[in-house]
Design a protein around this motif. Structure first.
Motif, mmCIF file in Angstrom:
data_model
loop_
_atom_site.group_PDB
_atom_site.id
_atom_site.type_symbol
_atom_site.label_atom_id
_atom_site.label_comp_id
_atom_site.label_asym_id
_atom_site.label_seq_id
_atom_site.Cartn_x
_atom_site.Cartn_y
_atom_site.Cartn_z
ATOM 1 N N UNK A 141 0.748 -1.016 0.114
ATOM 2 C CA UNK A 141 -0.126 -0.065 0.115
ATOM 3 C C UNK A 141 1.053 1.186 -0.077
ATOM 4 N N UNK A 142 0.934 1.947 -1.069
ATOM 5 C CA UNK A 142 1.793 3.137 -1.247
ATOM 6 C C UNK A 142 1.053 4.399 -0.474
ATOM 7 N N UNK A 143 0.973 4.177 0.811
ATOM 8 C CA UNK A 143 0.467 5.219 1.725
ATOM 9 C C UNK A 143 1.343 5.325 2.877
ATOM 10 N N UNK A 144 1.713 6.494 3.494
ATOM 11 C CA UNK A 144 2.297 6.680 4.720
ATOM 12 C C UNK A 144 1.520 5.785 5.871
ATOM 13 N N UNK A 145 2.233 4.939 6.429
ATOM 14 C CA UNK A 145 1.619 4.472 7.766
ATOM 15 C C UNK A 145 1.600 5.480 8.941
ATOM 16 N N UNK A 146 0.675 6.433 8.634
ATOM 17 C CA UNK A 146 0.642 7.294 9.697
ATOM 18 C C UNK A 146 -0.857 7.859 9.732
ATOM 19 N N UNK A 147 -1.248 8.559 10.981
ATOM 20 C CA UNK A 147 -2.513 9.034 11.077
ATOM 21 C C UNK A 147 -2.908 9.961 9.856
ATOM 22 N N UNK A 148 -4.141 10.139 9.435
ATOM 23 C CA UNK A 148 -4.392 10.929 8.457
ATOM 24 C C UNK A 148 -5.614 11.626 8.773
ATOM 25 N N UNK A 149 -5.479 12.908 9.650
ATOM 26 C CA UNK A 149 -6.537 13.397 10.100
ATOM 27 C C UNK A 149 -7.471 14.223 9.198
ATOM 28 N N UNK A 150 -8.877 14.252 9.141
ATOM 29 C CA UNK A 150 -9.635 14.852 8.273
ATOM 30 C C UNK A 150 -9.939 16.269 8.782
ATOM 31 N N UNK A 151 -9.930 16.575 9.972
ATOM 32 C CA UNK A 151 -10.251 18.075 10.703
ATOM 33 C C UNK A 151 -9.106 18.503 11.280
ATOM 34 N N UNK A 152 -8.992 19.817 11.586
ATOM 35 C CA UNK A 152 -8.084 20.492 12.178
ATOM 36 C C UNK A 152 -7.822 20.161 13.894
ATOM 37 N N UNK A 205 -0.786 14.285 21.240
ATOM 38 C CA UNK A 205 -0.473 13.057 21.664
ATOM 39 C C UNK A 205 0.945 12.735 21.336
ATOM 40 N N UNK A 206 1.589 13.551 20.698
ATOM 41 C CA UNK A 206 3.146 13.310 20.310
ATOM 42 C C UNK A 206 3.210 12.685 19.069
ATOM 43 N N UNK A 207 2.408 12.731 17.977
ATOM 44 C CA UNK A 207 2.437 12.099 16.712
ATOM 45 C C UNK A 207 3.773 13.018 16.133
ATOM 46 N N UNK A 208 4.446 12.153 15.413
ATOM 47 C CA UNK A 208 5.742 12.721 14.707
ATOM 48 C C UNK A 208 5.620 12.583 12.992
ATOM 49 N N UNK A 209 4.651 11.695 12.556
ATOM 50 C CA UNK A 209 4.573 11.708 11.357
ATOM 51 C C UNK A 209 2.839 11.784 11.126
ATOM 52 N N UNK A 210 2.513 12.816 10.190
ATOM 53 C CA UNK A 210 1.007 12.717 9.847
ATOM 54 C C UNK A 210 0.757 12.864 8.403
ATOM 55 N N UNK A 211 -0.528 12.407 8.008
ATOM 56 C CA UNK A 211 -0.452 12.421 6.402
ATOM 57 C C UNK A 211 -1.652 13.449 6.177
ATOM 58 N N UNK A 212 -1.393 14.573 5.722
ATOM 59 C CA UNK A 212 -2.348 15.633 5.516
ATOM 60 C C UNK A 212 -3.074 15.875 4.352
ATOM 61 N N UNK A 213 -3.035 14.736 3.633
ATOM 62 C CA UNK A 213 -3.784 14.644 2.295
ATOM 63 C C UNK A 213 -5.400 14.479 2.272
ATOM 64 N N UNK A 214 -5.761 14.375 3.395
ATOM 65 C CA UNK A 214 -7.226 14.549 3.461
ATOM 66 C C UNK A 214 -8.014 15.416 4.425
ATOM 67 N N UNK A 215 -6.952 16.230 4.820
ATOM 68 C CA UNK A 215 -7.338 17.348 5.646
ATOM 69 C C UNK A 215 -8.218 18.413 4.951
ATOM 70 N N UNK A 216 -9.171 18.917 5.573
ATOM 71 C CA UNK A 216 -10.008 20.156 4.917
ATOM 72 C C UNK A 216 -9.656 21.325 5.679
ATOM 73 N N UNK A 217 -8.985 22.390 5.017
ATOM 74 C CA UNK A 217 -8.420 23.466 5.516
ATOM 75 C C UNK A 217 -9.145 24.799 4.964
ATOM 76 N N UNK A 256 0.721 24.827 1.285
ATOM 77 C CA UNK A 256 0.361 23.384 1.280
ATOM 78 C C UNK A 256 -0.616 23.287 2.437
ATOM 79 N N UNK A 257 -1.564 22.131 2.052
ATOM 80 C CA UNK A 257 -2.478 21.794 3.090
ATOM 81 C C UNK A 257 -3.571 22.866 3.349
ATOM 82 N N UNK A 258 -3.903 23.767 2.450
ATOM 83 C CA UNK A 258 -4.844 24.661 2.556
ATOM 84 C C UNK A 258 -4.139 26.054 3.195
ATOM 85 N N UNK A 259 -2.862 26.085 3.108
ATOM 86 C CA UNK A 259 -2.368 27.283 3.872
ATOM 87 C C UNK A 259 -1.723 26.896 5.335
#
Length: 279
Positions: free
Chosen positions: A37-48, A57-69, A158-161
């Motif tokens: 699966x060519x997607x980061x093994x990281x949380x992918x938040x949809x809201x700010x 919570x200390x996340x060091x890697x986040x996938x922001x491709x689904x984030x609405x900003x 990036x990520x809607x500003x």
């Protein structure tokens, strides 16, 4: 026969489901199969708000491709303080001492927030706005940066500003597909495979199935391995496919208005492809 599978979404099937269907078909016909699966093994938040929770919570890697900003990141800052500048200082303190890795689509990594090529103007235009709307959006973006005491630059849009805020906190941007390929050893796996299989919704000569398919094809070509595509629809001739580095493509339908893609229907196509590619 060794088969490497990495798919994008195929119609209504998400990338993981589509890849699993393809992989299962080849496995059932005797192949050794690796599904990636060519997607980061990281949380992918949809809201700010969700992003703020992950950072707390200390996340060091986040996938922001689904984030609405829609607000340049103002909602994220409000979780710290009503004053944007004070909130930015609080976020900086929270992230101090650690490097936040932000996975994004490759085409937005260097997009500024302001200017004619910036995110604010482009987003206004894509939303149906006219020139006046675009200029107003650009003015608002410039005012926001001034309020925060930040300069515009590559990646600020990036990520809607939200990028301007994250860069100010020392975040590191990565292309999400490159990051996933490196994490999974995709190039090495391709060099050990006999055939590489990918999937997409629609394959046409202009988009070539999308960014993921293009990247898989590039890896396959570099490894001198044939790449085949399993798609909902294919509009590319055999000669054009080879020009694009694709050995063959197989489509579920040629209908102008296709039916929803189901696991059952896609499985039938995948089995037909697996029967064709046996050696």
């Amino acid at each position: 026969m060794r088969v490497l599978v990495a798919s994008d979404d195929v119609g209504e099937l998400d990338a993981r489901t589509a890849a699993d269907v393809i992989g299962r078909a080849f496995h059932d016909h005797g192949a050794q199969v690796a599904v990636v699966v060519l997607a980061p093994d990281a949380p992918r938040p949809t809201t700010q708000a969700e992003l703020a929770r992950l950072l707390a919570e200390g996340a060091d890697v986040v996938d922001l491709t689904a984030l609405d900003v829609p607000d340049f990141g103002a909602a994220l800052l409000r979780t710290f303080d009503d004053d944007p500048a004070a909130a930015l200082d609080a976020l900086r303190r929270q992230l101090a001492g650690r490097t936040l890795t932000v996975a994004l689509d490759g085409e937005v990594l260097d997009v500024p927030l302001t200017g004619l090529g910036g995110w604010a103007v482009n987003h206004s235009r894509e939303s149906g706005g006219d020139i006046a709307d675009g200029l107003a959006a650009d003015t608002g973006a410039r005012g926001w940066l001034q309020q925060l005491g930040l300069d515009d630059g590559p990646g600020s849009g990036a990520a809607g500003g939200l990028g301007a805020i994250l860069l100010a906190c020392g975040a590191r941007y990565v292309d999400r597909i490159t990051y996933a390929m490196e994490a999974t050893g995709f190039e090495a796996s391709a060099s050990q495979a006999d055939v590489v299989v990918t999937g997409c919704t629609d394959l046409d000569f202009h988009a070539k199935g999308g960014v993921l398919v293009e990247r898989v094809v590039q890896v396959g070509e570099a490894a001198l391995r044939p790449v085949i595509v399993v798609a909902r629809r294919n509009f590319v001739s055999s000669r054009e496919l080879r020009t694009a580095g694709i050995e063959a493509a197989y489509a579920l339908t040629a209908d102008i208005e296709p039916e929803p893609v189901t696991v059952e229907g896609f499985s039938e196509l995948a089995r037909r492809v697996a029967r064709t590619w046996r050696f």
